[in-house]
Scaffold this active site. Structure first.
Site, short mmCIF file in Angstrom:
data_model
loop_
_atom_site.label_atom_id
_atom_site.label_comp_id
_atom_site.label_asym_id
_atom_site.label_seq_id
_atom_site.Cartn_x
_atom_site.Cartn_y
_atom_site.Cartn_z
N GLU A 79 0.82 -1.18 -0.45
CA GLU A 79 -0.12 0.14 -0.48
C GLU A 79 0.93 1.37 -0.38
O GLU A 79 0.49 2.42 0.48
CB GLU A 79 -1.16 -0.39 0.99
CG GLU A 79 -0.11 -0.33 2.12
CD GLU A 79 -1.35 -0.43 4.20
OE1 GLU A 79 -2.13 1.22 3.72
OE2 GLU A 79 -1.45 -1.55 4.72
N CYS A 111 -3.34 -3.51 4.69
CA CYS A 111 -2.32 -4.89 5.08
C CYS A 111 -2.78 -6.75 4.03
O CYS A 111 -2.03 -7.41 5.33
CB CYS A 111 -2.11 -5.16 6.31
SG CYS A 111 -1.42 -2.53 7.69
N HIS A 233 -2.17 -10.14 12.33
CA HIS A 233 -1.34 -9.30 12.04
C HIS A 233 -0.99 -8.35 13.22
O HIS A 233 -1.29 -7.67 13.78
CB HIS A 233 -2.22 -8.28 11.09
CG HIS A 233 -1.91 -7.10 11.16
ND1 HIS A 233 -0.80 -6.33 10.29
CD2 HIS A 233 -2.76 -5.68 11.16
CE1 HIS A 233 -0.47 -5.16 9.86
NE2 HIS A 233 -2.10 -4.88 10.25
P1 HMG Z 1 -2.34 6.09 21.27
O1 HMG Z 1 -2.44 7.33 21.72
O2 HMG Z 1 -1.20 5.63 22.24
O3 HMG Z 1 -3.92 5.46 22.49
O4 HMG Z 1 -3.29 5.98 19.98
P2 HMG Z 1 -4.05 4.83 23.92
O5 HMG Z 1 -4.19 6.43 24.89
O6 HMG Z 1 -5.40 4.55 23.97
O7 HMG Z 1 -2.84 4.60 24.18
C1 HMG Z 1 -2.34 2.66 23.85
C2 HMG Z 1 -2.11 2.26 24.90
O8 HMG Z 1 -1.10 2.88 25.95
C3 HMG Z 1 -3.28 1.95 25.90
O9 HMG Z 1 -3.52 0.22 26.67
C4 HMG Z 1 -2.98 2.97 27.83
O10 HMG Z 1 -3.78 2.68 28.88
C5 HMG Z 1 -1.73 2.24 27.89
P3 HMG Z 1 -4.59 0.41 26.57
O11 HMG Z 1 -5.62 0.48 27.28
O12 HMG Z 1 -5.62 -0.63 24.67
O13 HMG Z 1 -4.53 -1.62 26.64
N1 HMG Z 1 -0.94 3.42 28.08
C6 HMG Z 1 0.17 3.39 29.05
N2 HMG Z 1 0.68 2.01 29.13
C7 HMG Z 1 1.69 2.36 30.36
N3 HMG Z 1 2.48 3.70 30.22
C8 HMG Z 1 0.90 4.16 29.99
C9 HMG Z 1 0.64 4.33 29.94
N4 HMG Z 1 -0.26 5.70 28.67
C10 HMG Z 1 -1.15 4.99 27.73
N5 HMG Z 1 2.30 5.69 31.04
C11 HMG Z 1 -3.36 4.14 18.54
C12 HMG Z 1 -3.58 4.16 19.81
C13 HMG Z 1 -4.10 3.31 18.09
C14 HMG Z 1 -5.00 4.68 17.98
C15 HMG Z 1 -2.61 5.18 17.69
O14 HMG Z 1 -1.03 3.87 17.87
C16 HMG Z 1 -2.70 4.61 16.38
O15 HMG Z 1 -3.27 5.65 15.74
N6 HMG Z 1 -2.17 3.74 15.67
C17 HMG Z 1 -2.37 3.27 13.91
C18 HMG Z 1 -3.77 2.46 13.34
C19 HMG Z 1 -3.08 0.91 14.24
O16 HMG Z 1 -2.83 0.96 14.22
N7 HMG Z 1 -4.59 0.71 14.36
C20 HMG Z 1 -4.64 -0.57 14.65
C21 HMG Z 1 -5.76 -1.69 14.08
S1 HMG Z 1 -5.91 -1.24 12.51
C22 HMG Z 1 -5.02 -2.18 11.54
O17 HMG Z 1 -4.62 -2.81 12.40
C23 HMG Z 1 -4.55 -1.99 9.99
C24 HMG Z 1 -3.33 -0.80 9.43
O18 HMG Z 1 -2.01 -1.63 9.74
C25 HMG Z 1 -3.49 -0.36 8.25
C26 HMG Z 1 -3.28 -0.80 7.10
O19 HMG Z 1 -4.45 -1.95 6.85
O20 HMG Z 1 -2.70 -0.93 6.00
C27 HMG Z 1 -2.72 -0.29 10.42
#
Ligand code: HMG
Length: 392
Positions: A79, A111, A233
Site C-alpha cells: 500500500e 495490510c 497481523h
Molecule cells: P494512543 O494515543 O497510543 O492510544 O494511540 P492510547 O492513549 O489508548 O494508549 C495506548 C495504550 O497505552 C493503552 O493501552 C493505554 O492504557 C496505554 P490499552 O488501554 O489499549 O490496553 N498507556 C500506558 N501504558 C503504560 N504506561 C503509560 C501509559 N499511557 C497509556 N504511561 C492508536 C493508539 C492505536 C490509536 C495509535 O497508535 C494509532 O493511531 N495507530 C495507527 C492505527 C493502528 O495501528 N490501528 C490498529 C488497527 S487497524 C490495522 O491493524 C491496520 C493497519 O495496519 C493499516 C492497514 O491495514 O493498512 C493500521
C-alpha cells in the site's frame, strides 16, 4: 498436492529509531510505548530505500538460479506504491533477473494484500505444479510527526517462495475471509500519510478477529486446541495480544494456554524492533515465531489472522514440514541490532525527505553504500534502481 512456503526472506532498512528517544522528544511516558503498545524500535527508510529496494533485498538472498528459472509469477503486495501505473513487481522481476516468461503485478488491500497474493499463488501452483511463485509484501508505514500513529511506523519487506512440496510449511485448505466496508484507516491519492480513526480501527480489528474466528471454527470444526501457535497481523504487538486474550479458550489445559502465550511472545520479537510493515507484518510475526520458538515441531498447526483496514480479514492455517528449521536464520535479532541509531532530529529529516526534481524531472542520490539495492537516481521522471556492489 502439498503447496506452501518453501523459503522466506526478510529485509529492513539500515536505520533505527529507539522509542525511548521518541518518547523523550514527544514528552510521552516511555512506558506508554514499551508497555502500552509493546514496541521498542522502528526501522526508518531513507529516500534511497523504498518498496522496490526492500522487496528485492528480501528476495535476493533466498533465490537460487534454479528458482529464477521456475518462477513464472511475481506478486508484490503493498500500500506504499511508488507509481500509479507500473507495478513494483516489474521492477523487482528485472532487478532479480527472473526468467522473462513470467506474470508480474501489484496487489492492494491495505495490510491484507499479501494474504490475497498467497491465495492466488496457491491456485497457480495447483494448475502449474512445476512452477514457483514469488510473493513479496513490501511497505513503508508513515503516519507523520507527532501523530498518535507515529510510534507504530516502520519499514520492511517479506519475500515468500511458493511451491509444491515446500520445505517450511504447507497451506491447509481452510481459509475463511470477511469483508466489511468501513473507514478505519485509508490514504487518498493526494495524501502521503493515512487518515486514521485510531480507536475505531482497533475495534474493527478485534471484532473482525472474533467474528472470522467464530465462522472458521464453525465451518472447519476446529478450535484453539488444534493449534500450537496463533500469529496475528501486528500493527503494534499490544493489539494482537488483546486479540489473543479475546479468543483464548480458558477451558484449555493450562499447559496449552501457556504454549500459545509463549509462542505469541516469540512471534512479536521482530515487530517490536521493526514496527508496522503493513502487509508484511503478519508474515514477519510468522518468521519471528519460526526462528525463535523452542516448542514447535513438524506437523504442528499454526493459525494466522490477516487484517487489512477498509476492511478485509482472513483466517487460515499452515502445518510445519519436517526439517523446516533448516530453512531459517538464527541471527536475525543480532542483525537488527546492527542498524544505525538515529536521533529524533535525524529521523524527522530522513524519513520525511522528498526527492527534489529539477525542471526535467532529474535527481541523483548518494549515501546508499550499505543497502543491497538502491534508488540511485530519477532521470526524466524514471526511477533508476541498482544492485549495490559491495567492495570486499
Ligand atoms: P494512543 O494515543 O497510543 O492510544 O494511540 P492510547 O492513549 O489508548 O494508549 C495506548 C495504550 O497505552 C493503552 O493501552 C493505554 O492504557 C496505554 P490499552 O488501554 O489499549 O490496553 N498507556 C500506558 N501504558 C503504560 N504506561 C503509560 C501509559 N499511557 C497509556 N504511561 C492508536 C493508539 C492505536 C490509536 C495509535 O497508535 C494509532 O493511531 N495507530 C495507527 C492505527 C493502528 O495501528 N490501528 C490498529 C488497527 S487497524 C490495522 O491493524 C491496520 C493497519 O495496519 C493499516 C492497514 O491495514 O493498512 C493500521
Amino acid at each position: 498436492m502439498k503447496i506452501g512456503i518453501d523459503k522466506i526472506g526478510f529485509a529492513t532498512s539500515n536505520y533505527v529509531l529507539k522509542l525511548n528517544d521518541l518518547a523523550a522528544a514527544r514528552a510521552t511516558d516511555p512506558e506508554k510505548l514499551s508497555k502500552g503498545l509493546l514496541l521498542k524500535e522502528l526501522s526508518i527508510a531513507p529516500l534511497t530505500e523504498d518498496i522496490i529496494t526492500l522487496g528485492a533485498a528480501a528476495a535476493d538472498p533466498i533465490l537460487k538460479s534454479e528458482d529464477k528459472e521456475k518462477i513464472d509469477m511475481v506478486i508484490v503486495a503493498t500500500e506504499s506504491s511508488i507509481d500509479q501505473s507500473k507495478a513494483a513487481a516489474v521492477f523487482i522481476h528485472g532487478l532479480l533477473a527472473i526468467q522473462p516468461f513470467a506474470r508480474s503485478f501489484e496487489i492492494k488491500e491495505a495490510c491484507y494484500g499479501a494474504t490475497a497474493a498467497l491465495d492466488y499463488a496457491k491456485l497457480h501452483i495447483e494448475k502449474y505444479p512445476d512452477s514457483k511463485v514469488l510473493v513479496i509484501a513490501s511497505d513503508i508505514a508513515k503516519y507523520g510527526i507527532n501523530t498518535p500513529g507515529e510510534p507504530t511506523q516502520g519499514a520492511g519487506a517479506i519475500a515468500m517462495l511458493i511451491s509444491k512440496d515446500p520445505r517450511i510449511l504447507i497451506f491447509n485448505e481452510d481459509n475463511v475471509a470477511q469483508t466489511r466496508d468501513v473507514m478505519d484507516f485509508w490514504r487518498p491519492n493526494y495524501s502521503t500519510t493515512p487518515y486514521v480513526n485510531g480507536l475505531y480501527s482497533t475495534q474493527q480489528y478485534l471484532d473482525c478477529l472474533k467474528t472470522t474466528w467464530d465462522e472458521y471454527q464453525k465451518r472447519h470444526k476446529l478450535s484453539l486446541k488444534d493449534f500450537a501457535a496463533y500469529c496475528f497481523h501486528l500493527p503494534y504487538p499490544k493489539l494482537a495480544l488483546k486479540g489473543l486474550n479475546k479468543i483464548m479458550d480458558k477451558s484449555l489445559p493450562q499447559e496449552q494456554q501457556d504454549q500459545l502465550k509463549e509462542n505469541f511472545e516469540k512471534s512479536i520479537l521482530y515487530s517490536q524492533k521493526v514496527g508496522n510493515i503493513y502487509t508484511g507484518s503478519l508474515f514477519l510475526g510468522l518468521l519471528s515465531l519460526l526462528e525463535n520458538s523452542d516448542n514447535l515441531k513438524a506437523c504442528d498447526k499454526i493459525a494466522l489472522f490477516s487484517y487489512g483496514s477498509g476492511a478485509v480479514a482472513e483466517i487460515f492455517s499452515v502445518s510445519l514440514v519436517p526439517g523446516y528449521e533448516n530453512q531459517l536464520s538464527r541471527t536475525r535479532l543480532e542483525e537488527l541490532d546492527q542498524r544505525q541509531a538515529l536521533s529524533v532530529e535525524e529521523y524527522e529529516h530522513i524519513f520525511f525527505a522528498e526527492a527534489e526534481l529539477d525542471a526535467e524531472g532529474n535527481a541523483s542520490f548518494s549515501g546508499y553504500e550499505d543497502q543491497s539495492f538502491a534508488l540511485a537516481e530519477i532521470a526524466e521522471h524514471q526511477r533508476k534502481y541498482i544492485k549495490v556492489e559491495k567492495s570486499s
